[in-house]
Design a protein around this motif. Structure first.
Motif, mmCIF file in Angstrom:
data_model
loop_
_atom_site.group_PDB
_atom_site.id
_atom_site.type_symbol
_atom_site.label_atom_id
_atom_site.label_comp_id
_atom_site.label_asym_id
_atom_site.label_seq_id
_atom_site.Cartn_x
_atom_site.Cartn_y
_atom_site.Cartn_z
ATOM 1 N N LYS A 15 0.760 -1.066 0.087
ATOM 2 C CA LYS A 15 -0.040 -0.034 -0.076
ATOM 3 C C LYS A 15 0.958 1.357 -0.032
ATOM 4 C CE LYS A 15 -2.196 -1.019 3.992
ATOM 5 N NZ LYS A 15 -1.541 -2.815 3.735
ATOM 6 N N THR A 16 1.744 1.415 0.848
ATOM 7 C CA THR A 16 2.566 2.530 0.910
ATOM 8 C C THR A 16 3.277 2.906 -0.170
ATOM 9 O OG1 THR A 16 2.336 2.589 3.510
ATOM 10 C CG2 THR A 16 4.125 3.865 2.606
ATOM 11 N N THR A 17 4.263 1.729 -0.354
ATOM 12 C CA THR A 17 5.043 1.659 -1.751
ATOM 13 C C THR A 17 4.195 2.156 -2.937
ATOM 14 O OG1 THR A 17 6.105 -0.184 -0.654
ATOM 15 C CG2 THR A 17 6.485 0.253 -2.980
ATOM 16 N N ARG A 223 6.371 -5.741 -10.297
ATOM 17 C CA ARG A 223 7.348 -6.759 -9.966
ATOM 18 C C ARG A 223 8.170 -6.697 -8.690
ATOM 19 N NH1 ARG A 223 10.509 -6.321 -15.780
ATOM 20 N NH2 ARG A 223 9.773 -4.055 -15.300
ATOM 21 N N ASN A 225 11.056 -6.045 -6.630
ATOM 22 C CA ASN A 225 12.396 -5.227 -6.934
ATOM 23 C C ASN A 225 12.714 -4.776 -5.888
ATOM 24 O OD1 ASN A 225 13.044 -2.262 -8.286
ATOM 25 N ND2 ASN A 225 14.234 -3.953 -8.873
HETATM 26 N N1 LIG Z 1 7.527 -4.642 -5.526
HETATM 27 C C1 LIG Z 1 8.277 -4.624 -4.376
HETATM 28 N N2 LIG Z 1 9.279 -5.278 -4.453
HETATM 29 C C2 LIG Z 1 10.063 -5.342 -3.492
HETATM 30 N N3 LIG Z 1 9.745 -5.077 -2.186
HETATM 31 C C3 LIG Z 1 8.730 -4.507 -1.970
HETATM 32 C C4 LIG Z 1 7.762 -4.139 -3.083
HETATM 33 N N4 LIG Z 1 6.502 -3.704 -2.717
HETATM 34 C C5 LIG Z 1 6.994 -3.347 -1.309
HETATM 35 N N5 LIG Z 1 7.907 -3.841 -1.064
HETATM 36 C C6 LIG Z 1 8.512 -3.807 0.469
HETATM 37 O O1 LIG Z 1 7.459 -4.680 1.111
HETATM 38 C C7 LIG Z 1 7.236 -3.991 2.440
HETATM 39 C C8 LIG Z 1 5.832 -3.828 2.629
HETATM 40 O O2 LIG Z 1 5.465 -2.873 1.654
HETATM 41 P P1 LIG Z 1 4.532 -1.688 2.022
HETATM 42 O O3 LIG Z 1 5.057 -1.213 3.368
HETATM 43 O O4 LIG Z 1 4.479 -0.751 0.674
HETATM 44 O O5 LIG Z 1 3.161 -2.301 2.616
HETATM 45 P P2 LIG Z 1 2.006 -1.970 3.158
HETATM 46 O O6 LIG Z 1 0.942 -2.564 2.624
HETATM 47 O O7 LIG Z 1 2.056 -0.321 3.306
HETATM 48 O O8 LIG Z 1 2.340 -2.370 4.599
HETATM 49 P P3 LIG Z 1 1.354 -2.020 5.889
HETATM 50 O O9 LIG Z 1 0.305 -2.702 6.063
HETATM 51 O O10 LIG Z 1 2.307 -2.285 7.191
HETATM 52 O O11 LIG Z 1 1.218 -0.498 6.051
HETATM 53 C C9 LIG Z 1 8.244 -2.895 2.421
HETATM 54 O O12 LIG Z 1 9.549 -3.168 2.961
HETATM 55 C C10 LIG Z 1 8.516 -2.379 1.190
HETATM 56 O O13 LIG Z 1 9.492 -1.752 1.035
#
Ligand SMILES: Nc1ncnc2c1ncn2[C@@H]1O[C@H](COP(=O)(O)OP(=O)(O)OP(=O)(O)O)[C@@H](O)[C@H]1O
Ligand SMILES: [Mg+2]
Length: 314
Positions: A15-17, A223, A225
């Motif tokens: 989500k955050t990414t 993907r 990454n």
């Molecule tokens: N496509 C990707 N490839 C590799 N790593 C990723 C990718 N997308 C996200 N990540 C990593 O995976 C982890 C979780 O991603 P993210 O924080 O975006 O999820 P989130 O759904 O926001 O989590 P939360 O529910 O805790 O808020 C982070 O460490 C992020 O850097």
């Protein structure tokens, strides 16, 4: 302003990414982008290198003290502003419990910004509490990042219950814009099968009155990454940190696809993102069958889940 809530109550799905990098990609396309961090973890805020001092106004103040939203805006890039959050926000759920109309606080607070931005992305916490409901009321479009793994679709059913309730009771304009596959590994059979099940489920909703009758699976899957994971620890978007990486390419493509799809949402757009996936043929889908949403799921989603904290003020 196009208003998008980035939601999945499952943690760590992207989500955050997605909020950070899709926001950056949309800004690169010339749009004025507003990002709202609605997660007490404050990860979106950190992703842009913003450190909140005690004096800095955050989304917490907006929700609990009716502080004007302009006081919380932080410009982080050309054409990108963020309303930051930190751990204080964790207290907001409890503090708002007796506040009448607590579900509409964010929508009302954001009203003055309506003409200042072209698109808003709200990064939601991994829960379906009052913060997420505020996002669903402030948005018109739901974007669901999904990791194609074992229980992905089970969680989706509950999320759609909540979307349905908010749409019925508070925000008739709310609809599911689409699903983005994150950390996608096209070579795996599981990813293929989850995509196909999801496509079938969305296809079954065409022409219905459900909030997801026009939802698409975006063809651009993100993907896995490592640059995406690394960039946030430097307080940078992937475009700052590794502009040629797969992560940057995928989010730029996704932004392009989203802009093209805006306002059209043709039913034909739903398909598994990698066509070759179908070539894998029938496999052992038994385990998946147990979690796949049935074709008649939409009808069953009108029910009220007593754990959904949705008490609408009269
Ligand atoms: N496509 C990707 N490839 C590799 N790593 C990723 C990718 N997308 C996200 N990540 C990593 O995976 C982890 C979780 O991603 P993210 O924080 O975006 O999820 P989130 O759904 O926001 O989590 P939360 O529910 O805790 O808020 C982070 O460490 C992020 O850097
Ligand atoms: Mg997050």
């Amino acid at each position: 302003m196009r208003r998008i809530a980035v939601i999945n109550q499952k943690g760590g799905v992207g989500k955050t990414t997605t909020t950070a990098n899709l926001g950056a990609a949309l800004a690169n396309s010339g749009l004025r982008v507003l990002l709202v961090d609605l997660d007490p973890q404050g990860h979106l805020t950190l992703h842009f290198g913003v450190e909140l001092s005690d004096a800095q106004t955050s989304v917490y103040d907006i929700l609990t003290s009716q502080t004007p939203v302009s006081e919380a805006l932080v410009k982080v890039r050309e054409r990108i502003a963020i309303i930051p959050a930190d751990i204080d926000l964790a207290g907001a759920e409890a503090e708002l419990v007796s506040v009448t109309g607590r579900e509409v606080l964010l929508r009302e607070a954001l009203q003055p910004l309506e003409n200042d931005f072209d698109v808003m992305l709200i990064d939601c916490p991994p829960s379906l509490g009052v913060l997420t409901v505020n996002a669903l009321v402030a948005a018109t479009e739901v974007l669901i990042p999904l990791q194609a793994h074992f229980f992905a679709l089970q969680g989706l059913s509950r999320l759609l219950d909540t979307v349905t309730l908010v749409r019925q009771r508070i925000n008739p304009a709310l609809h599911v814009g689409g699903v983005i596959l994150c950390m996608y590994e096209s070579a795996t059979r599981l990813a293929t099968e989850v995509c196909e099940d999801l496509a079938k489920f969305l296809e079954a909703a065409r022409g219905t009155t459900t909030a997801w009758s026009n939802a698409r699976i975006y063809q651009t899957a993100i993907r896995r990454n490592i640059k995406l994971a690394e960039s946030c620890s430097f307080g940078q978007t992937v475009f700052d940190y590794a502009p040629r990486s797969h992560g940057a390419v995928d989010y730029a493509k996704l932004a392009e696809e989203m802009l093209q799809a805006n306002g059209q949402a043709p039913a034909a757009a739903v398909a598994a993102p990698r066509a070759k996936a179908r070539a894998s043929g029938p496999g052992d889908t038994k385990a998946l069958d147990a979690q796949v949403l049935p074709a008649d799921a939409p009808a069953s989603l009108g029910k009220v889940d007593s754990t959904t904290p949705l008490a609408v003020a009269s």
